[in-house]
Design an enzyme around this catalytic site. Structure first.
Site, PDB file in Angstrom:
ATOM      1  N   ASP A   1      -2.159   2.101  -4.680  1.00 19.75           N
ATOM      2  CA  ASP A   1      -3.399   2.525  -4.036  1.00 19.75           C
ATOM      3  C   ASP A   1      -4.502   1.514  -4.298  1.00 19.75           C
ATOM      4  O   ASP A   1      -4.430   0.712  -5.237  1.00 19.75           O
ATOM      5  CB  ASP A   1      -3.834   3.894  -4.557  1.00 19.75           C
ATOM      6  CG  ASP A   1      -2.867   5.000  -4.170  1.00 19.75           C
ATOM      7  OD1 ASP A   1      -2.227   4.868  -3.106  1.00 19.75           O
ATOM      8  OD2 ASP A   1      -2.741   5.970  -4.939  1.00 19.75           O
TER       9      ASP A   1
ATOM     10  N   HIS B   1       0.815  -1.215   0.000  1.00 23.22           N
ATOM     11  CA  HIS B   1       0.000   0.000   0.000  1.00 23.22           C
ATOM     12  C   HIS B   1       0.851   1.269   0.000  1.00 23.22           C
ATOM     13  O   HIS B   1       0.334   2.366  -0.195  1.00 23.22           O
ATOM     14  CB  HIS B   1      -0.948   0.000   1.201  1.00 23.22           C
ATOM     15  CG  HIS B   1      -2.291   0.589   0.894  1.00 23.22           C
ATOM     16  ND1 HIS B   1      -2.476   1.580  -0.040  1.00 23.22           N
ATOM     17  CD2 HIS B   1      -3.514   0.330   1.406  1.00 23.22           C
ATOM     18  CE1 HIS B   1      -3.743   1.913  -0.099  1.00 23.22           C
ATOM     19  NE2 HIS B   1      -4.415   1.154   0.774  1.00 23.22           N
TER      20      HIS B   1
END
Length: 568
Positions: free
Chosen positions: A545, A541
């Site tokens: 995204d 992450h």
């Protein structure tokens, strides 16, 4: 004229290798490019070919030894001179006190002579081998022979575990195991004497099992021969009572049973006699599959005179004695024990922990309708196998769909480098393969530049060579995106751990038929039976995204559900 054979560098980050097996012996002729010896590194196992034709004059590094790259491991003479050249093996290292300061292993040409005491006693000292330049100690996990047993040269003698590898260590000579100096579970420094082997005819040698302090145990007093005590304790044949019923004799072995530590562990757990199992591996070696097949074929019936399983007593109804009884049920037994973690498992554990601690994992799961692909595969699989010589599996379909999605969203194929993002110019596709001894990720390089059939062939080839220890180091590193198949074991989905420095990994769930609600163009709903499969994308992450992950998975899903590609 002679040619030095050196330990090859099997990869950019590999600086040492372990010689696991010599395929030729001193004095034997060898052809150029003919396999000469096998090595093992922290990446792969491989056969190393001879650089020239000639006669193997000398082996400088014995099996089980680990040396740095470019170390001379053997010498090859020309075909004429080699016949008369003397052949010798590296003399064993001098006897040293246990747990001395670590010292690097010496080349054979500079090895110290044996200790006088050992020479006078006619014994050969067995030392803890150095399994790598940075490894200074090893743990003896299991002795495969007992004091007094006869052992052949190159026969597995004991098992060790280090922070790099788990390995079987072969006997350096043939003879009788006279003394075990270091017990199971003990950790000692390299070059420590762990055992002494006497000559094959040395029946008068000491047969003592030493404790960790070097003193013999009470039970292992010196005998006049390795089997004297057994002969004294055994009554003469005339004094032995005749058996009440004929017993199945134990098979006589011409040579030791060849098997792996895993097979021996399975045999111990199921209380099996490996001599009763026919090996189908190389040179009659008993494999895991042989043990499983033996258990399945045997069912619940144990061999006469053995206690392989605990059987539940059959329930017989009155008057039904003449009817055929159903086989009794096997009741599994649990054993309360504590086993040390293997070094390979320890390394996997360390790397997975580092991945979880350094990468913020996020997951996205999609269910994909695979019906179109299932029908295409069923229709084309026979012709595909005839054209290409390999079976048509679902993996190349999944790989092709993943590659198409990666082309559209290259961020999923990227990696973090400090404060920068490395966008890779190719898709190097890792395919996780579960092995008996761990997990390996062979890599299909430049998968985005290959056709469907080429990806299928490369995937099948790499998986097979991973299982047979034939991979080259560069074929097991450098992946940019990985596929891992949980579904092969029946799981519907799983949450995989990213393989650094990659930024994403795609887990494949089990394929099964399900009732699915389908809506037509006019909005009418119907229930249909469809082949459905779960996929889970694990992603870093920090770099990817949720929106990017979602777009990637949508493109992947669309590629499979609307498959229109050529399979060749």
């Amino acid at each position: 004229m002679t040619t030095d054979v050196v330990m090859p560098q099997m990869g950019e980050s590999i600086f040492e290798g372990t010689i696991t097996k010599w395929l030729k012996q001193p004095g034997e002729p060898v052809q150029k490019d003919e396999p000469l010896f096998e090595i093992s590194t922290d990446k792969v196992d491989a056969e190393i070919p001879s650089p020239v034709s000639g006669v193997l004059s000398e082996i400088k590094v014995p099996e089980g030894e680990t040396v740095e790259v470019n170390t001379v491991v053997a010498v090859i003479g020309d075909a004429v001179a080699g016949k008369g050249s003397a052949t010798r093996e590296a003399p064993p290292a001098a006897k040293q006190e246990p747990r001395r300061a670590p010292q690097p292993a010496k080349p054979a040409a500079q090895a110290e002579p044996k200790a006088p005491a050992a020479e006078e006693a006619g014994g050969t000292e067995v030392v803890m081998p150095q399994m790598g330049e940075s490894i200074f100690e090893g743990t003896i996990t299991k002795w495969l022979k007992k004091a007094g047993d006869t052992v052949q040269k190159d026969e597995p003698l004991f098992e060790i575990s280090t922070d790099k590898v788990d390995a079987e260590i072969p006997s350096p000579v043939s003879g009788v195991l006279r003394a075990i100096q270091i017990g199971e579970g003990e950790t000692v420094q390299v070059n420590t004497v762990v055992a002494v082997i006497g000559g094959a005819g040395d029946a008068s040698g000491s047969t003592a099992v030493a404790q960790s302090d070097g003193s013999p145990t009470k039970e292992a007093a010196v005998q006049s021969g390795p089997s004297t005590q057994a002969r004294a304790a055994a009554p003469p044949p005339a004094a032995m009572p005749a058996p009440a019923a004929p017993a199945t004799p134990e098979p006589e072995l011409a040579e030791p049973v060849r098997s792996s530590p895993l097979v021996r562990r399975m045999a111990k757990e199921h209380r099996l006699d490996l001599r009763r199992i026919q090996g189908t591996g190389s040179n009659g070696r008993i494999t895991k599959e042989d043990v499983v097949a033996y258990l399945n074929n045997r069912g619940a019936s144990a061999a006469p005179g053995t206690q392989a399983t605990r059987l539940a007593p059959p329930q017989v109804a009155p008057g039904a004695a003449s009817e055929k009884l159903a086989p009794p049920q096997v009741v599994a037994e649990f054993e309360d024990k504590l086993e040390p973690m293997s070094r390979m498992r320890g390394i996997i554990a360390q790397r997975m922990l580092e991945s979880r601690q350094t990468i913020p994992h996020a997951y996205l799961m999609y269910k994909v309708d695979m019906t179109r692909v299932v029908r295409l595969r069923e229709r084309e699989r026979v012709g595909f196998e005839q054209r290409h010589g390999i079976k048509l599996t679902y993996m190349p379909f999944i790989a092709a769909a993943a590659i198409e999605a990666l082309r559209k969203f290259p961020i999923v194929n990227a990696a973090l480098e400090g404060n920068a993002i490395r966008f890779h110019g190719s898709v190097h596709l890792g395919i996780a393969v579960a092995l008996e001894w761990g997990l390996l990720v062979p890599v299909v390089r430049d998968a985005d530049r290959r056709s469907f059939s080429e990806v299928a062939a490369a995937t099948a080839d790499l998986a097979e060579r991973a299982r047979t220890k034939k991979l080259k180091p560069e074929e097991a590193s450098g992946s940019t995106f990985t596929l891992t198949n949980f579904g092969v074991f029946g799981g519907e989905y799983g949450t995989p751990i990213i393989n650094p420095p990659e930024s994403a990994i795609l887990a494949i769930g089990g394929l099964k038929k399900e009732p699915v609600v389908r809506t037509d163009a006019e909005g009418n709903d119907t229930i249909a039976i469809r082949s459905m499969q779960q996929y889970c994308l694990g992603f870093d992450h920090r770099l990817i995204d949720g929106a990017d992950a979602g777009r990637f998975m949508t493109a992947f899903k669309d590629a499979l559900e609307g498959w229109s590609g050529e399979i060749g």
